[in-house]
Design an enzyme around this catalytic site. Structure first.
Site, mmCIF file in Angstrom:
data_model
loop_
_atom_site.group_PDB
_atom_site.id
_atom_site.type_symbol
_atom_site.label_atom_id
_atom_site.label_comp_id
_atom_site.label_asym_id
_atom_site.label_seq_id
_atom_site.Cartn_x
_atom_site.Cartn_y
_atom_site.Cartn_z
ATOM 1 C CG HIS A 173 -1.851 1.199 1.259
ATOM 2 N ND1 HIS A 173 -3.204 1.055 1.394
ATOM 3 C CD2 HIS A 173 -1.635 2.530 1.159
ATOM 4 C CE1 HIS A 173 -3.786 2.244 1.375
ATOM 5 N NE2 HIS A 173 -2.836 3.167 1.243
ATOM 6 C CG HIS B 243 -0.701 7.157 -1.007
ATOM 7 N ND1 HIS B 243 -1.934 7.305 -1.600
ATOM 8 C CD2 HIS B 243 -0.919 6.481 0.150
ATOM 9 C CE1 HIS B 243 -2.864 6.768 -0.825
ATOM 10 N NE2 HIS B 243 -2.280 6.255 0.246
ATOM 11 C CE LYS C 221 -7.844 2.315 -0.729
ATOM 12 N NZ LYS C 221 -6.630 2.906 -0.223
ATOM 13 C CG HIS D 208 -9.743 4.811 3.304
ATOM 14 N ND1 HIS D 208 -8.508 5.413 3.435
ATOM 15 C CD2 HIS D 208 -10.497 5.289 4.316
ATOM 16 C CE1 HIS D 208 -8.523 6.222 4.491
ATOM 17 N NE2 HIS D 208 -9.722 6.176 5.037
ATOM 18 C CG HIS E 5 -4.816 2.400 5.782
ATOM 19 N ND1 HIS E 5 -6.152 2.439 6.042
ATOM 20 C CD2 HIS E 5 -4.637 3.073 4.623
ATOM 21 C CE1 HIS E 5 -6.759 3.114 5.093
ATOM 22 N NE2 HIS E 5 -5.860 3.502 4.206
ATOM 23 C CG ASP F 229 -1.570 4.958 4.076
ATOM 24 O OD1 ASP F 229 -1.677 5.335 2.895
ATOM 25 O OD2 ASP F 229 -2.284 5.392 4.995
HETATM 26 C C1 NCD Z 1 -3.403 9.273 2.004
HETATM 27 C C2 NCD Z 1 -2.927 10.306 0.982
HETATM 28 O O1 NCD Z 1 -2.438 11.367 1.391
HETATM 29 O O2 NCD Z 1 -3.016 10.037 -0.219
HETATM 30 N N1 NCD Z 1 -3.382 9.858 3.313
HETATM 31 C C3 NCD Z 1 -3.340 9.207 4.485
HETATM 32 O O3 NCD Z 1 -3.451 9.850 5.525
HETATM 33 N N2 NCD Z 1 -3.170 7.907 4.555
HETATM 34 C C4 NCD Z 1 -4.728 8.763 1.604
HETATM 35 C C5 NCD Z 1 -5.152 7.548 2.374
HETATM 36 O O4 NCD Z 1 -4.583 6.473 2.199
HETATM 37 O O5 NCD Z 1 -6.083 7.653 3.187
HETATM 38 ZN ZN ZN Z 2 -3.248 5.160 1.652
#
Ligand code: NCD
Ligand code: ZN
Length: 348
Positions: free
Chosen positions: A14, A16, A100, A137, A175, A248
């Site tokens: 997971h 970003h 997702k 999520h 998460h 995450d």
């Molecule tokens: C994530 C993001 O900033 O893209 N932020 C987070 O707090 N985890 C989005 C997400 O996974 O909820």
């Molecule tokens: Zn995330």
């Protein structure tokens, strides 16, 4: 005491990565440590179809440092309008490994997410038929629900009925942060797993307010109680194959975090496997790290386990106060403070 830790090369289930200059700033941290990552589709605009996912995949590959060997595993962002045909297209591409579900309004760039799970019926039917996992999520967005209760309410209101409605659908509860989530996954039918972040294993919600407001520890789902944190460690200590690594890691520029309305997200890619090693050592469960970091996730996604290794040494180091990021700064988890393990060697 162990001085060196050799580990089958891990994967991040997971992550970003953002886009453009931000992508170029953060990707090398991940590609140095991890062989593969499930890449979240919450760009602006979101990655809602196969063409967008394949184009994003190409941008990620072009941003890799020379010689890096890293495979981005792409995902689709589900909306109220995702069709069964789009899912078939995604699956046929061979590059998309999950879809997702962001409840609309739950988190960063979730505005285009799903407003009512009933709208997902065509997509879920197709995903079930093709065995493409649903990544969730897991928070309700109802403003009436206390922010610390949103994950638990999501289980009762959405996830449990969904898992029952689609008994063959494989689901990753992303998460997880609460005892309720751990108990749900442990007692769920086969085909349900969860990812666990470093920040939710390291900190409880007191950390958000330690000596003042700590925006760099603010993420969604928000940190929970100490009892919840302890509950997350239990399946890891037991080597439960349904729980695996997903950082995450979610970078936001310092200015966007240190703000009157700060963004949610903790950046941890710079030291992800090192931080997990520290946690597992503190809990005296280091022998469980390899399964969690490098095996159970691959098995769940039906991908081969990596054959190469990384090596960590027990030699404290401190990440810098910030890294350069898209014309600004990125404050990493544990900025300026020691981390017990250091990455010694990695294949690329
Ligand atoms: C994530 C993001 O900033 O893209 N932020 C987070 O707090 N985890 C989005 C997400 O996974 O909820
Ligand atoms: Zn995330």
């Amino acid at each position: 005491m162990t001085r060196e830790l050799r580990l089958r090369r891990p994967d991040d289930w997971h992550l970003h990565l953002r886009d453009g200059a931000a992508l170029r700033a953060v990707l090398p941290f991940t590609s140095k440590r991890f062989a593969r990552a499930i890449v979240m589709p919450n760009l602006a605009p979101p990655v809602t179809n196969t063409a967008l996912a394949l184009a994003y995949r190409e941008r990620i590959l072009s941003a890799l440092p020379p010689g890096a060997r890293f495979q981005p595993l792409m995902t689709l962002y589900l909306t109220d309008h995702t069709s069964g045909a789009e899912i078939e297209h995604a699956h046929a591409s061979g590059a998309i490994f999950g879809c997702k579900l962001y409840p609309a309004g739950a988190t960063t760039h979730s505005e285009a997410g799903v407003t009512d799970i009933a709208r997902l019926e065509p997509a879920l039917a197709s995903m079930t038929a093709l065995d493409l996992p649903l990544l969730v999520h897991g928070e309700v967005t109802d403003a009436q629900v206390d922010v610390f209760e949103r994950e638990a309410r999501f289980i009762d209101r959405v996830l449990a009925p969904l898992a029952e409605r689609w008994p063959q659908l494989r689901i990753v509860f992303e998460h997880v942060t609460t005892r309720a989530a751990v108990e749900f996954v442990r007692s769920a039918r086969p085909g349900i797993a969860a990812t666990v972040t470093p920040q939710h294993l390291l900190h409880n919600r007191n950390a958000l307010f330690a000596g003042g407001l700590r925006p760099h520890l603010y993420c969604l789902p928000v940190l929970k109680t100490e009892a919840d944190r302890r509950a997350l460690l239990e399946p890891l200590a037991g080597g439960d194959i349904r729980f695996f690594l997903g950082t995450d890691s979610a970078p936001h520029a310092r200015a966007a975090k240190e703000s009157a309305c700060g963004c949610a997200g903790v950046f941890s890619s710079h030291a992800a496997i090192e931080l997990y090693a520290e946690i597992f050592e503190t809990e005296s469960i280091l022998p469980r790290l390899q399964g969690f970091a490098s095996e159970y996730g691959a098995d769940f996604y039906r991908l081969p386990r990596n054959q190469d290794e990384i090596s960590l040494v027990r030699e404290p180091w401190s990440p810098p106060a910030s890294y350069p990021y898209d014309g600004g700064e990125l404050v990493p988890l544990r900025a300026g403070e020691p981390i017990a393990w250091r990455l010694q060697s990695a294949p690329a």
